[in-house]
Design an enzyme around this catalytic site. Structure first.
Site, PDB file in Angstrom:
ATOM      1  N   GLY A  73       0.809  -1.157  -0.497  1.00  0.00           N
ATOM      2  CA  GLY A  73      -0.165   0.288  -0.239  1.00  0.00           C
ATOM      3  C   GLY A  73       0.671   1.154  -0.154  1.00  0.00           C
ATOM      4  O   GLY A  73       0.584   2.399  -0.446  1.00  0.00           O
ATOM      5  N   THR A  74       1.842   1.126   0.322  1.00  0.00           N
ATOM      6  CA  THR A  74       2.844   2.734   0.930  1.00  0.00           C
ATOM      7  C   THR A  74       3.111   2.679  -0.350  1.00  0.00           C
ATOM      8  O   THR A  74       3.141   3.788  -0.911  1.00  0.00           O
ATOM      9  CB  THR A  74       4.064   1.705   1.820  1.00  0.00           C
ATOM     10  OG1 THR A  74       3.805   1.906   2.868  1.00  0.00           O
ATOM     11  CG2 THR A  74       4.933   3.189   2.045  1.00  0.00           C
ATOM     12  N   SER A 200      -4.061  -2.923  -0.211  1.00  0.00           N
ATOM     13  CA  SER A 200      -2.445  -3.560   0.320  1.00  0.00           C
ATOM     14  C   SER A 200      -3.462  -4.727   0.959  1.00  0.00           C
ATOM     15  O   SER A 200      -4.005  -5.396   1.155  1.00  0.00           O
ATOM     16  CB  SER A 200      -2.442  -2.624   1.565  1.00  0.00           C
ATOM     17  OG  SER A 200      -1.225  -3.762   1.914  1.00  0.00           O
ATOM     18  N   GLY A 201      -2.637  -5.735  -0.114  1.00  0.00           N
ATOM     19  CA  GLY A 201      -2.916  -7.460   0.350  1.00  0.00           C
ATOM     20  C   GLY A 201      -3.154  -7.904   1.878  1.00  0.00           C
ATOM     21  O   GLY A 201      -4.076  -8.746   1.933  1.00  0.00           O
ATOM     22  N   HIS A 202      -1.925  -7.580   2.037  1.00  0.00           N
ATOM     23  CA  HIS A 202      -2.163  -7.903   3.851  1.00  0.00           C
ATOM     24  C   HIS A 202      -3.013  -7.621   5.173  1.00  0.00           C
ATOM     25  O   HIS A 202      -3.274  -8.240   6.038  1.00  0.00           O
ATOM     26  CB  HIS A 202      -0.584  -7.969   4.758  1.00  0.00           C
ATOM     27  CG  HIS A 202       0.235  -6.219   4.796  1.00  0.00           C
ATOM     28  ND1 HIS A 202      -0.397  -6.404   6.373  1.00  0.00           N
ATOM     29  CD2 HIS A 202      -0.331  -5.367   4.859  1.00  0.00           C
ATOM     30  CE1 HIS A 202      -0.069  -4.882   6.316  1.00  0.00           C
ATOM     31  NE2 HIS A 202       0.595  -4.419   5.474  1.00  0.00           N
ATOM     32  N   THR A 238      10.061  -6.985 -12.167  1.00  0.00           N
ATOM     33  CA  THR A 238      10.019  -8.618 -11.933  1.00  0.00           C
ATOM     34  C   THR A 238       8.744  -8.996 -10.934  1.00  0.00           C
ATOM     35  O   THR A 238       9.059  -8.939  -9.644  1.00  0.00           O
ATOM     36  CB  THR A 238      10.935  -9.717 -12.022  1.00  0.00           C
ATOM     37  OG1 THR A 238      11.623  -9.932 -12.989  1.00  0.00           O
ATOM     38  CG2 THR A 238      10.539 -11.388 -12.054  1.00  0.00           C
ATOM     39  N   CYS A 326       5.657   5.450  22.396  1.00  0.00           N
ATOM     40  CA  CYS A 326       6.502   6.319  23.415  1.00  0.00           C
ATOM     41  C   CYS A 326       7.435   6.853  22.645  1.00  0.00           C
ATOM     42  O   CYS A 326       8.961   5.741  22.823  1.00  0.00           O
ATOM     43  CB  CYS A 326       6.425   5.373  24.971  1.00  0.00           C
ATOM     44  SG  CYS A 326       7.346   6.080  25.679  1.00  0.00           S
TER      45      CYS A 326
END
Ligand SMILES: *Cc1c(COP(=O)(O)O)cnc(C)c1O
Length: 396
Positions: A73-74, A200-202, A238, A326
């Site tokens: 996605g990025t 995005s796939g995941h 590829t 944090c």
């Protein structure tokens, strides 16, 4: 084998669906050909990629030629933004929101340093945008408007059909990061006038390391990755053949399960939310309860720290996320909660629970049963219990 987790962190990543795994496995072993090869051995993989592209296109209501496979996605977000700017070099203004994923936010912040003008649209206390602010921000030199379809932290769904119509009337390009929306919100690119859309796939039960970018036919495009002629010259490298095949199957399944997401999964989410709010005082929902992804609830527990909650949950193998990180000694609430103006005493104790079609009622019941003791225990040792004014010190 590790212990089975109660996995309520599906906006971070999802398990690969068994049907998806079955479909992709042969392409890790016997069917290892390169789809660009002249021989039949590679060609048969190419034919399977065509099928995957068709499946993604069918799921989104577009043409196969409008789909470019990416590594994630990025990459899709980076590519869309860079392409829009490279294709319109005279336009130097970008509009986005304060609550985007870092895959958009960090890109536009860098572009701002390079001299682009960026408008960050704000959100109200429920996390919703003001479309009048969008209208007022559009300029003749606005190259791109990038607004996410659904927010990964609080789950809010933005009115992308309406936003895209406004943007197209003004002649700018429109990009939407739909990573959290695909499979949960009905998307039909035949009627949705966006130029770019990213998934995005995941996040939808395919593996990590595969994504797709929709680029509408006729939209000017400048590739981000240069090299070979793969993806018709629009994304060199590829192909991740197994990943692409997996994504095709995952999008097909997502389309079949969208109803279930909005009934069964939503009911489980509501049951979790009601159970927690009934059992724990001084808790509140972040985001817009009437306008959210069906699988997401973001709940703040006053006076306690999200990271401490997660730690105790982890001991019981319950997985979720917190809305604070944090960093360098200061416990900063997330940029999304800050943009919404969530009070600090609440923002620090925010937990995002995100479900999937693999979540069970037993999972939900266990979390509702265990959470009150965790919160009570942390509140007993909380240094800022009862203190509504001060920013608590970092204790992690
Ligand atoms: C996860 C996520 C991304 C990034 O996708 P990757 O495939 O992990 O690079 C982008 N946008 C949103 C809204 C996300 O939730």
């Amino acid at each position: 084998m590790s212990q089975r987790a109660i996995y309520l962190d599906n906006n971070a990543t999802t398990q690969v669906a068994p049907e998806v795994l079955d479909e992709m496995m042969p392409y890790f072993s016997e069917l290892y050909g390169n789809p660009s090869s002249m021989h039949t051995f590679g060609g048969q993989v190419g034919a399977k990629l065509d099928e995957a592209r068709q499946r993604v296109a069918t799921g989104l209501g577009c043409e196969p030629g409008e789909i470019i496979f990416t590594a994630c996605g990025t990459e899709g977000d980076n590519t869309a933004i860079h392409s829009a700017l490279a294709a319109q070099p005279d336009k130097r203004h970008i509009i986005t929101t304060k609550v985007e994923h870092p895959a958009v936010l960090n890109v536009v912040q860098k572009l701002e340093k390079k001299g682009y003008d960026v408008t960050y649209l704000g959100v109200d206390e429920k996390g919703n945008l003001d479309l009048e602010e969008l209208r007022a921000s559009l300029r003749p030199d606005t190259a791109l408007v990038s607004v996410m379809y659904a927010n990964n932290e609080v789950g809010n769904i933005f009115p992308i059909p309406e936003i895209a119509r406004i943007v197209k009337e003004h002649g700018a390009l429109m990009h939407t990061d739909a990573v959290q929306a695909v499979g949960k919100v009905e998307i039909d690119l035949k009627t949705l006038p966006v130029d770019f859309l990213v998934l995005s796939g995941h996040k939808l039960h395919a593996p990590k390391g595969i994504g797709a970018l929709f680029v509408r036919r006729g939209t000017p495009f400048r590739p981000f990755m240069l090299g070979g002629h793969q993806e018709r010259g629009r994304r060199a490298g590829t192909e991740n053949t197994a990943g692409i095949i997996a994504l095709g199957k995952a999008v097909e399944l997502a389309t079949q399960h969208i109803e279930e997401e909005n009934t069964t999964v939503k009911a489980l989410r509501d049951s979790l939310e009601k159970g927690l709010l009934a059992a724990i005082d001084d808790a509140r929902i972040n985001g817009d309860p009437d306008n959210r992804l069906p699988n997401t609830t973001n709940i703040s527990f006053k006076y306690v720290e999200g990271e401490a909650i997660l730690l105790l949950m982890d001991r019981l193998h319950i997985c979720a996320s917190s809305g604070s990180a944090c960093t360098s000694g200061s416990l900063e609430p997330s940029h999304v909660l800050r943009a919404m103006g969530v009070p600090f005493t609440f923002a620090h104790g925010s937990i995002r629970f995100s479900l999937s079609r693999y979540t069970t009622q037993e999972d939900v019941d266990l979390v509702v049963k265990e959470m009150p003791a965790i919160i009570t225990r942390l509140r007993e040792i909380s240094p800022f219990r009862g203190d509504d004014s001060e920013l608590p010190p970092c204790t992690c």
